[in-house]
Design a protein around this motif. Structure first.
Motif, PDB file in Angstrom:
ATOM      1  N   CYS A 147      77.203 122.809-108.840  1.00 48.69           N
ATOM      2  CA  CYS A 147      77.103 124.126-107.790  1.00 48.69           C
ATOM      3  C   CYS A 147      77.545 123.671-106.523  1.00 48.69           C
ATOM      4  N   TYR A 148      77.666 122.600-106.266  1.00 45.06           N
ATOM      5  CA  TYR A 148      78.005 122.387-104.677  1.00 45.06           C
ATOM      6  C   TYR A 148      79.487 122.475-104.201  1.00 45.06           C
ATOM      7  N   PRO A 149      80.024 123.551-103.480  1.00 44.25           N
ATOM      8  CA  PRO A 149      81.124 123.935-103.286  1.00 44.25           C
ATOM      9  C   PRO A 149      81.823 123.004-102.027  1.00 44.25           C
ATOM     10  N   GLY A 150      80.913 122.268-101.542  1.00 42.70           N
ATOM     11  CA  GLY A 150      81.575 121.703-100.137  1.00 42.70           C
ATOM     12  C   GLY A 150      82.294 120.637-100.368  1.00 42.70           C
ATOM     13  N   ARG A 151      82.666 119.796 -99.120  1.00 38.75           N
ATOM     14  CA  ARG A 151      83.612 118.540 -99.369  1.00 38.75           C
ATOM     15  C   ARG A 151      82.670 117.416 -99.563  1.00 38.75           C
ATOM     16  N   ASP A 152      83.486 116.231 -99.918  1.00 37.96           N
ATOM     17  CA  ASP A 152      82.614 115.074-100.132  1.00 37.96           C
ATOM     18  C   ASP A 152      81.879 114.652 -98.921  1.00 37.96           C
ATOM     19  N   MET A 153      80.988 113.675 -98.790  1.00 36.32           N
ATOM     20  CA  MET A 153      80.128 113.382 -97.845  1.00 36.32           C
ATOM     21  C   MET A 153      81.283 112.652 -96.592  1.00 36.32           C
ATOM     22  N   ARG A 154      81.888 111.835 -97.275  1.00 35.02           N
ATOM     23  CA  ARG A 154      82.860 111.032 -96.162  1.00 35.02           C
ATOM     24  C   ARG A 154      83.824 112.242 -95.368  1.00 35.02           C
ATOM     25  N   GLU A 155      84.202 112.817 -96.038  1.00 32.72           N
ATOM     26  CA  GLU A 155      85.182 114.017 -95.314  1.00 32.72           C
ATOM     27  C   GLU A 155      84.267 115.005 -94.464  1.00 32.72           C
ATOM     28  N   SER A 156      83.239 115.313 -94.929  1.00 35.92           N
ATOM     29  CA  SER A 156      82.550 116.295 -94.280  1.00 35.92           C
ATOM     30  C   SER A 156      81.845 115.883 -93.189  1.00 35.92           C
ATOM     31  N   HIS A 157      81.466 114.471 -92.954  1.00 38.11           N
ATOM     32  CA  HIS A 157      80.888 113.758 -91.781  1.00 38.11           C
ATOM     33  C   HIS A 157      81.829 113.062 -90.644  1.00 38.11           C
ATOM     34  N   PHE A 214      64.586 110.394-104.572  1.00 39.47           N
ATOM     35  CA  PHE A 214      65.439 110.867-103.437  1.00 39.47           C
ATOM     36  C   PHE A 214      66.000 110.428-102.223  1.00 39.47           C
ATOM     37  N   MET A 215      64.991 109.672-101.715  1.00 37.21           N
ATOM     38  CA  MET A 215      65.267 108.889-100.623  1.00 37.21           C
ATOM     39  C   MET A 215      66.621 107.604-101.209  1.00 37.21           C
ATOM     40  N   ALA A 216      66.391 107.157-102.301  1.00 36.92           N
ATOM     41  CA  ALA A 216      67.386 106.131-102.776  1.00 36.92           C
ATOM     42  C   ALA A 216      68.678 107.043-102.944  1.00 36.92           C
ATOM     43  N   ILE A 217      68.795 108.380-103.361  1.00 32.03           N
ATOM     44  CA  ILE A 217      70.071 108.875-103.236  1.00 32.03           C
ATOM     45  C   ILE A 217      70.528 109.126-101.774  1.00 32.03           C
ATOM     46  N   ILE A 218      69.543 109.523-100.824  1.00 30.89           N
ATOM     47  CA  ILE A 218      70.124 109.684 -99.377  1.00 30.89           C
ATOM     48  C   ILE A 218      70.438 108.332 -98.959  1.00 30.89           C
ATOM     49  N   ASP A 219      69.779 107.122 -99.174  1.00 33.34           N
ATOM     50  CA  ASP A 219      70.272 105.747 -98.666  1.00 33.34           C
ATOM     51  C   ASP A 219      71.661 105.289 -99.266  1.00 33.34           C
ATOM     52  N   SER A 220      71.846 105.852-100.534  1.00 36.07           N
ATOM     53  CA  SER A 220      73.368 105.401-101.279  1.00 36.07           C
ATOM     54  C   SER A 220      74.408 106.248-100.476  1.00 36.07           C
ATOM     55  N   TYR A 221      74.089 107.178 -99.644  1.00 39.40           N
ATOM     56  CA  TYR A 221      75.282 107.687 -98.634  1.00 39.40           C
ATOM     57  C   TYR A 221      75.655 107.256 -97.472  1.00 39.40           C
ATOM     58  N   ARG A 222      74.552 106.248 -97.050  1.00 37.35           N
ATOM     59  CA  ARG A 222      74.826 105.682 -95.824  1.00 37.35           C
ATOM     60  C   ARG A 222      76.242 105.251 -95.378  1.00 37.35           C
ATOM     61  N   ASP A 223      76.991 104.429 -96.162  1.00 35.54           N
ATOM     62  CA  ASP A 223      78.272 103.897 -95.885  1.00 35.54           C
ATOM     63  C   ASP A 223      79.394 105.009 -95.905  1.00 35.54           C
ATOM     64  N   MET A 224      79.129 106.253 -96.539  1.00 37.25           N
ATOM     65  CA  MET A 224      80.037 107.398 -96.556  1.00 37.25           C
ATOM     66  C   MET A 224      79.689 108.248 -95.382  1.00 37.25           C
ATOM     67  N   VAL A 225      78.618 108.350 -94.833  1.00 40.42           N
ATOM     68  CA  VAL A 225      78.157 109.237 -93.635  1.00 40.42           C
ATOM     69  C   VAL A 225      78.573 108.543 -92.249  1.00 40.42           C
TER      70      VAL A 225
END
Length: 133
Positions: free
Chosen positions: A68-78, A112-123
């Motif tokens: 249901c997420y209509p946004g951009r990917d994390m790299r692009e949005s940050h 949930f925090m593991a999910i957040i941590d997995s995005y560090r390099d993209m953000v």
């Protein structure tokens, strides 16, 4: 219960939306989170309710709920926010504190925090990454 998704164990739509409601209010009022001028501008000019929606939808998908997420990917949005390691850690800490505040059990909190941590390099902006020692 062992076969339930993280989405289900977090309370589904309502549980996730409730936690995000608290989280986004905390982020918008957190002086450290707004120390980055680009983030402060986003929080000042961006739509508070729309941001809550996007974070809720992203969290629903990432935890195994429906797409249901209509946004951009994390790299692009940050990319335009010039996020530093410290900026990421500030938001990460606020997420962890919010999960504790709303009573998320340790296992689900850690997942949930593991999910957040997995995005560090993209953000985090590549120019602001701290080299691993």
């Amino acid at each position: 219960m062992a076969d339930e998704s993280l989405f289900d164990r977090l309370g589904g739509f309502y549980g996730i939306a409730g936690a995000v409601d608290v989280l986004v209010d905390r982020l918008y009022s957190n002086a450290s989170a707004n120390a980055n001028p680009a983030v402060d501008k986003f929080h000042t000019e961006g739509g508070h309710a729309g941001f809550k929606f996007l974070v809720t939808a992203w969290s629903i998908e990432e935890t195994g709920g429906p797409k249901c997420y209509p946004g951009r990917d994390m790299r692009e949005s940050h990319a335009h926010l010039n996020v530093s390691e410290q900026d990421f850690d500030t938001v990460r800490l606020e997420i962890a504190a919010t999960l504790s505040y709303v009573g998320v059990p340790k296992q689900e909190h850690d997942e949930f925090m593991a999910i957040i941590d997995s995005y560090r390099d993209m953000v985090v902006d590549p120019d602001k990454r701290i080299a691993a020692e």
